[in-house]
Enzyme design. Structure first.
Site, mmCIF file in Angstrom:
data_model
loop_
_atom_site.group_PDB
_atom_site.id
_atom_site.type_symbol
_atom_site.label_atom_id
_atom_site.label_comp_id
_atom_site.label_asym_id
_atom_site.label_seq_id
_atom_site.Cartn_x
_atom_site.Cartn_y
_atom_site.Cartn_z
ATOM 1 N N LYS A 189 0.751 -1.063 -0.136
ATOM 2 C CA LYS A 189 0.114 0.082 0.037
ATOM 3 C C LYS A 189 0.860 1.149 0.089
ATOM 4 O O LYS A 189 1.566 1.492 1.279
ATOM 5 C CB LYS A 189 -1.079 0.064 1.271
ATOM 6 C CG LYS A 189 -1.971 1.007 1.001
ATOM 7 C CD LYS A 189 -2.835 1.807 2.079
ATOM 8 C CE LYS A 189 -1.773 2.722 2.840
ATOM 9 N NZ LYS A 189 -1.873 4.016 1.715
ATOM 10 N N GLU A 264 9.537 0.719 10.781
ATOM 11 C CA GLU A 264 10.616 1.767 10.601
ATOM 12 C C GLU A 264 9.961 3.083 10.852
ATOM 13 O O GLU A 264 9.229 3.346 9.927
ATOM 14 C CB GLU A 264 11.197 1.839 9.185
ATOM 15 C CG GLU A 264 11.773 0.412 8.741
ATOM 16 C CD GLU A 264 12.874 0.233 9.329
ATOM 17 O OE1 GLU A 264 13.693 1.307 10.006
ATOM 18 O OE2 GLU A 264 13.728 -0.576 8.826
ATOM 19 N N CYS A 298 13.389 10.259 7.462
ATOM 20 C CA CYS A 298 13.212 9.868 8.752
ATOM 21 C C CYS A 298 14.669 9.845 9.795
ATOM 22 O O CYS A 298 14.713 10.109 10.930
ATOM 23 C CB CYS A 298 13.051 8.419 8.685
ATOM 24 S SG CYS A 298 14.030 7.328 7.775
ATOM 25 N N GLU A 399 9.573 15.324 16.093
ATOM 26 C CA GLU A 399 9.875 15.128 14.454
ATOM 27 C C GLU A 399 9.167 16.337 13.898
ATOM 28 O O GLU A 399 8.138 16.080 13.813
ATOM 29 C CB GLU A 399 9.927 13.801 14.036
ATOM 30 C CG GLU A 399 10.264 13.698 12.654
ATOM 31 C CD GLU A 399 9.941 12.130 12.105
ATOM 32 O OE1 GLU A 399 8.709 11.776 12.312
ATOM 33 O OE2 GLU A 399 10.681 11.368 11.436
HETATM 34 P P1 NAD Z 1 2.542 8.206 7.929
HETATM 35 O O1 NAD Z 1 2.659 7.178 9.099
HETATM 36 O O2 NAD Z 1 1.330 9.241 8.025
HETATM 37 O O3 NAD Z 1 1.784 7.192 6.726
HETATM 38 C C1 NAD Z 1 2.595 6.025 5.958
HETATM 39 C C2 NAD Z 1 1.877 5.105 5.480
HETATM 40 O O4 NAD Z 1 0.820 4.422 6.524
HETATM 41 C C3 NAD Z 1 0.794 5.516 4.525
HETATM 42 O O5 NAD Z 1 0.870 4.704 3.432
HETATM 43 C C4 NAD Z 1 -0.313 5.695 5.236
HETATM 44 O O6 NAD Z 1 -1.517 5.542 4.248
HETATM 45 C C5 NAD Z 1 -0.369 4.515 5.918
HETATM 46 N N1 NAD Z 1 -1.320 4.537 7.151
HETATM 47 C C6 NAD Z 1 -2.018 5.530 7.633
HETATM 48 N N2 NAD Z 1 -2.829 5.362 8.671
HETATM 49 C C7 NAD Z 1 -2.682 4.059 8.858
HETATM 50 C C8 NAD Z 1 -3.309 2.787 9.552
HETATM 51 N N3 NAD Z 1 -4.342 3.414 10.556
HETATM 52 N N4 NAD Z 1 -3.161 1.445 9.318
HETATM 53 C C9 NAD Z 1 -2.220 1.248 8.338
HETATM 54 N N5 NAD Z 1 -1.623 2.092 7.525
HETATM 55 C C10 NAD Z 1 -1.914 3.549 7.531
HETATM 56 O O7 NAD Z 1 3.802 8.774 7.573
HETATM 57 P P2 NAD Z 1 4.229 9.503 6.139
HETATM 58 O O8 NAD Z 1 3.816 10.952 6.649
HETATM 59 O O9 NAD Z 1 3.689 8.983 5.021
HETATM 60 O O10 NAD Z 1 5.687 9.558 6.409
HETATM 61 C C11 NAD Z 1 6.362 10.035 7.158
HETATM 62 C C12 NAD Z 1 7.015 9.353 8.483
HETATM 63 O O11 NAD Z 1 7.666 8.274 7.957
HETATM 64 C C13 NAD Z 1 8.116 9.932 9.421
HETATM 65 O O12 NAD Z 1 7.569 9.969 10.628
HETATM 66 C C14 NAD Z 1 9.368 9.617 8.810
HETATM 67 O O13 NAD Z 1 10.240 9.527 10.175
HETATM 68 C C15 NAD Z 1 8.946 7.986 8.895
HETATM 69 N N6 NAD Z 1 9.790 7.448 7.829
HETATM 70 C C16 NAD Z 1 10.453 6.281 8.761
HETATM 71 C C17 NAD Z 1 11.519 5.708 7.866
HETATM 72 C C18 NAD Z 1 12.683 4.826 8.532
HETATM 73 O O14 NAD Z 1 12.990 3.867 7.809
HETATM 74 N N7 NAD Z 1 12.518 4.615 9.937
HETATM 75 C C19 NAD Z 1 11.799 6.043 6.438
HETATM 76 C C20 NAD Z 1 11.004 7.096 5.833
HETATM 77 C C21 NAD Z 1 9.980 7.583 6.626
#
Ligand code: NAD
Ligand code: MN
Length: 505
Positions: A189, A264, A298, A399
């Site tokens: 997804k 992650e 991240c 963050e």
């Molecule tokens: P997000 O948590 O808003 O969304 C991530 C994904 O989860 C999206 O595809 C979203 O549609 C989905 N999602 C949302 N609600 C959900 C639910 N209830 N159940 C299942 N899936 C759901 O994050 P974002 O804004 O897309 O990305 C930014 C975040 O990602 C930052 O916090 C960043 O630090 C983190 N990040 C971490 C890493 C790592 O490797 N540690 C890498 C990249 C980004």
């Protein structure tokens, strides 16, 4: 992040206007005909329309993945055949390198250099796992007497893989490649803001010969599609990259079926500059550490700690170079900083900066929404440096996920380590020193999954990537990721010459 291929990327016209779901090898519209639009954050323009998966589509994708895993041939292929197919995915991606770069830039607003590096790394990830899987195997364990024990690594099954918007193609590659290598089926997804390159990657997997149903791509909402995947009994594992609050929610939901989970999550990574550092290298590396990918990383090194004896000089140089960073057409080679992903994120970033001002911090440069000529309807933020802050402030603890860094002073090594570890997160960290003993000492005490020593880069194919503390658990991009997509089966056999009669009857 990775070697950049020198090629010419033309500013493209968006030729394709509609993107399908990929379920069971077919390109499908949504079962209820729903679609959503995706935008170019640099311009605010709609670039394409995307089929939006419903619950029904999600169920269909789960059944396709289940069928492919339980009865299909992918996991039964000899390992060299899976390896060859994964290499084929990489070679098709190489042949379509410019197209992938263009699409990634259009969907995310990120700069050309960033997109090129990330697409190249996505390709190299597939190449890495095509090789790594060949050496992934069980063990023979020593047991006493006429017994023998060996282990098999079996694929965990159907994996839901949930992707964030900041590195759409690279994060998808980090997830699909190891899962495919061990023989799993996946349902990806993508983030709704950036679904396009993941869909293309799904098409490439089919073209490369991955059997139908093994890779399914279903853009849709997190709360609907995401939750459905996480709660479903027939999904064996969920691999999530995204924010810490949603990661916690997923872990809780996944506990109902005891799914395997890797998370992650977010970060607030420290960057420590000691007084004996190569100052120029530390300035340049720290600049890249926070402003790369517009700070939407991240592992962005967003807390900068500088030794008091070099503080003024460092800050002066750092701010001067920050002012030289170019915001502009993401397709220009000279652009350093691309757009922010959307209006919502722009508001979040600006809110953090305003909170810092209210808390009494000093904005040394930046601090507001940027005006970029020719891109007035896009989402842009000035690279921002904030000083006079402390660990009670929101801007230091949370963050931000944008081009904003806070700078603080320290007086000795012990204090630097204490400040660096004073956070809920534990993803990245960096330190700058010419003293090898100090580098080792400090690296050993930092509570983070990644420590960069005199180095601006956090990830290469083969290096473990993942967090301590509330930055999540599990490691991607490396050999041990393969273990996280497998179960270990222990086989114990008896080879004695006499039959065993343990009850002695
Ligand atoms: P997000 O948590 O808003 O969304 C991530 C994904 O989860 C999206 O595809 C979203 O549609 C989905 N999602 C949302 N609600 C959900 C639910 N209830 N159940 C299942 N899936 C759901 O994050 P974002 O804004 O897309 O990305 C930014 C975040 O990602 C930052 O916090 C960043 O630090 C983190 N990040 C971490 C890493 C790592 O490797 N540690 C890498 C990249 C980004
Ligand atoms: Mn987009």
């Amino acid at each position: 992040m990775s070697t950049v291929q020198e090629t010419k990327v033309e500013k493209p016209e968006m030729k394709r206007k509609f993107y399908h779901l990929i379920i069971n090898g077919e390109k499908l519209e949504s079962s209820n005909g729903t679609t959503f639009k995706t935008y170019n954050p640099a311009t605010g323009e709609v670039i394409a329309e995307v089929a939006k998966a419903s619950k029904e589509d999600t169920e269909k994708a789960i059944q396709a993945a289940r069928q492919a895993f339980d009865y299909g041939k992918w996991k039964k292929y000899p390992v060299n055949k899976r390896s060859r197919t994964i290499n084929k995915i990489a070679s098709i991606m190489r042949a379509r390198f410019n197209e992938l770069v263009e699409l990634e830039i259009l969907d995310t607003g990120k700069s050309l250099h960033a997109a090129q590096g990330q697409v190249m790394q996505a390709i190299e990830d597939f190449e890495f796992y095509a090789s790594a899987i060949v050496g992934h195997r069980g063990a023979v364990n020593s047991v006493p007497g006429p017994f023998q024990n060996y282990t098999e690594k079996e694929p965990v099954g159907v994996c839901a893989q949930i992707i964030p918007w900041n590195y759409p193609l690279m994060m998808t590659a980090w997830k699909i490649a190891p899962a495919l290598a061990v023989g799993c089926s996946v349902i990806v997804k993508p983030a709704s803001l950036t679904p396009l390159t993941a869909i293309i990657l799904g098409e490439i997997c089919l073209e490369a010969g991955v059997p139908e149903g093994v890779v399914n791509i279903i853009p849709g909402s997190g709360s609907e599609v995401g939750n459905y995947l996480v709660e479903h009994k027939q999904v064996d594992k969920v691999a999530f990259t995204g924010s810490t609050p949603i990661g916690k929610n997923i872990m809780e939901r996944a506990s109902q079926t005891l799914k395997r989970v890797t998370l992650e999550l977010g970060g607030k990574s420290p960057n420590i500059v000691f007084d004996d550092a190569d100052l120029e290298a530390a300035v340049d590396g720290s600049l890249f550490g926070i402003f790369y990918n517009t700070g939407q990383s991240c592992e962005a090194r967003s807390r900068l700690y500088v030794h008091e004896s070099i503080f003024d000089e460092f800050v002066h140089k750092f701010v001067e170079k920050t002012k030289k960073l170019t915001l502009g057409d993401p397709f220009d080679k000279g652009t350093h900083i691309g757009a922010v992903i959307d209006q919502n994120q722009l508001d979040v970033i600006d809110g953090y900066v305003k909170s810092a001002i209210e808390d009494g911090a000093d904005i040394l440069t930046g601090g507001k929404v940027a005006q970029v000529k020719g891109f007035e309807n896009g989402f842009w933020y000035e690279p921002t440096v904030i000083a006079n802050v402390n660990h009670k402030m929101k801007v230091v603890n949370e963050e931000i996920f944008g081009p904003v860094v806070v700078i603080m002073k320290f007086s000795d090594e012990k204090e630097a380590i204490k400040l660096a570890n004073d956070t809920e997160f534990g993803l990245g960290s960096a330190l700058w020193t010419k003293d090898g003993a100090r580098a080792t000492r400090v690296a050993n005490q930092i509570q983070a999954g990644i420590v960069m020593v005199n180095c601006p880069f956090s990830a290469f194919p083969g290096t473990p990537f993942g967090g301590y503390k509330q930055s999540g658990f599990g490691r991607e991009l490396c050999i041990e990721t393969l273990d996280l997509y497998t179960e270990t089966k222990s086989i114990i056999s008896y080879y004695g010459s006499r039959p065993l009669n343990p009850f002695g009857l």
